[in-house]
Design an enzyme around this catalytic site. Structure first.
Site, short mmCIF file in Angstrom:
data_model
loop_
_atom_site.label_atom_id
_atom_site.label_comp_id
_atom_site.label_asym_id
_atom_site.label_seq_id
_atom_site.Cartn_x
_atom_site.Cartn_y
_atom_site.Cartn_z
N GLY A 278 0.78 -1.23 0.00
CA GLY A 278 0.00 0.00 0.00
C GLY A 278 0.81 1.27 0.00
O GLY A 278 0.26 2.36 -0.22
N CYS B 264 -27.41 -10.36 -17.80
CA CYS B 264 -26.76 -9.95 -19.04
C CYS B 264 -27.62 -10.39 -20.23
O CYS B 264 -28.03 -11.55 -20.32
CB CYS B 264 -25.36 -10.57 -19.14
SG CYS B 264 -24.53 -10.26 -20.71
N CYS C 175 -25.25 -13.29 -22.31
CA CYS C 175 -24.97 -14.63 -21.77
C CYS C 175 -25.90 -15.03 -20.64
O CYS C 175 -25.88 -16.19 -20.20
CB CYS C 175 -23.51 -14.71 -21.29
SG CYS C 175 -23.15 -13.70 -19.84
N CYS D 81 -22.65 -7.75 -19.55
CA CYS D 81 -21.41 -7.96 -18.80
C CYS D 81 -20.37 -6.92 -19.21
O CYS D 81 -20.14 -6.69 -20.39
CB CYS D 81 -20.83 -9.35 -19.08
SG CYS D 81 -21.78 -10.72 -18.42
N CYS E 280 -17.90 -12.67 -20.67
CA CYS E 280 -19.22 -12.79 -21.29
C CYS E 280 -19.19 -13.77 -22.47
O CYS E 280 -20.07 -14.63 -22.59
CB CYS E 280 -19.69 -11.41 -21.77
SG CYS E 280 -21.40 -11.37 -22.35
#
Length: 288
Positions: free
Chosen positions: A30, A240, A243, A265, A271
């Site tokens: 970080g 979606c 799909c 997606c 997808c």
């Protein structure tokens, strides 16, 4: 006379300097490590930080995938892939599972990453305290003193104004219970994918000349109050249109023919893979 470029564009000295910064970033999860950001054949702000990381760690046996806001075919993703391929000759793929290095802008792939993969994220603004403190030397002091009251105040003001935290993306997160980082401009939906990730996550900001990292199996906790817990974007009741999946981050679109709101997606590779699986299952059922 045609001059042959170095492998992966950079000279070895440049790559070693960036690798040293990466090692320090991995050792201090970080923490923003400054580095000498190089000039690139693409404009700053178009992913030079992530590209420098990729070019510094890639080898001849690596397999590369590049996505831009979930898409493998966007101009930014295609341009980066062309540059890397022309200077390394490495294999390019769309399937997340096949890649050893994945460079991304604004998204973490839907397919869970493995310990054999490295995710490189492009970062436009690496400093999570920049909205509350414009001076760089002051933000360094705040990080050293573990003083993140400014970030908490920013979230508190959102709650007072909107009744909830309103960070659409880049929601700040604690890394290893010490440093607060800006997790690239990824949606809140992807923040939890960083927590205890199997893969090494590297974040590079070329314009701001900073590198930071989330090593594998590191705690990443999004900032949130006890009475206002961290929440992600909800797509409950949505699926979606291509799909049919329901458990991923989706784009909201308007059907130009009907005017209705539809969903798709965001991760195009995922997808297409789901669509192919559905079609294969349909064929097998028909034969059965």
């Amino acid at each position: 006379m045609e001059t042959k470029s170095h492998f992966a564009f950079f000279d070895e000295g440049s790559k070693k300097e960036i690798r040293r910064a990466i090692l320090k970033a991995v050792a201090i999860p970080g923490y923003q490590v400054p580095f000498a950001s190089r000039e690139m054949p693409i404009a700053r702000g178009w992913g030079t930080g992530g590209l420098q990381l990729t070019l510094s760690i890639i080898g001849k046996s690596d397999v590369l995938k590049v996505i831009d806001q979930g898409a493998d075919e966007s101009v930014n993703a295609v341009s980066i892939k062309k540059l890397v391929h022309s200077t390394t000759g490495v294999e390019l793929v769309d399937r997340t599972q096949d890649a050893s290095i994945i460079q991304s802008r604004h998204r973490i792939p839907e397919v869970p990453l493995t310990e054999n993969q490295i995710l490189v994220l492009q970062v436009p603004e690496p400093e999570p305290l920049r909205k509350v403190e414009a001076r760089e030397y002051r933000t360094k002091i705040l990080h050293s003193e573990d003083d993140y009251s400014g970030a908490w105040l920013m979230l508190f003001e959102q709650i007072m104004k909107y009744g909830k935290t309103a960070t659409g993306a880049d929601h700040p997160a604690y890394v290893n219970n010490r440093y607060v980082m800006a997790p690239s401009p990824i949606p809140r939906f992807d923040n939890e994918k960083m927590h205890q990730s199997d893969a090494l996550i590297l974040l590079g900001a070329g314009r701001e000349k900073k590198i930071y990292a989330v090593p594998p199996y590191t705690d990443v906790k999004s900032l949130a109050f006890d009475d206002y817990p961290f929440t992600v974007e909800s797509f409950a009741g949505k699926h979606c249109q291509i799909c049919g999946t329901t458990d991923v981050f989706m784009d909201e679109l308007i059907d130009t023919d009907t005017g209705e709101t539809i969903y798709q997606c965001n991760d195009t590779s995922y997808c297409m893979e789901r669509l192919n699986e559905n079609e294969k299952a349909g064929v097998e059922n028909n034969y059965a």
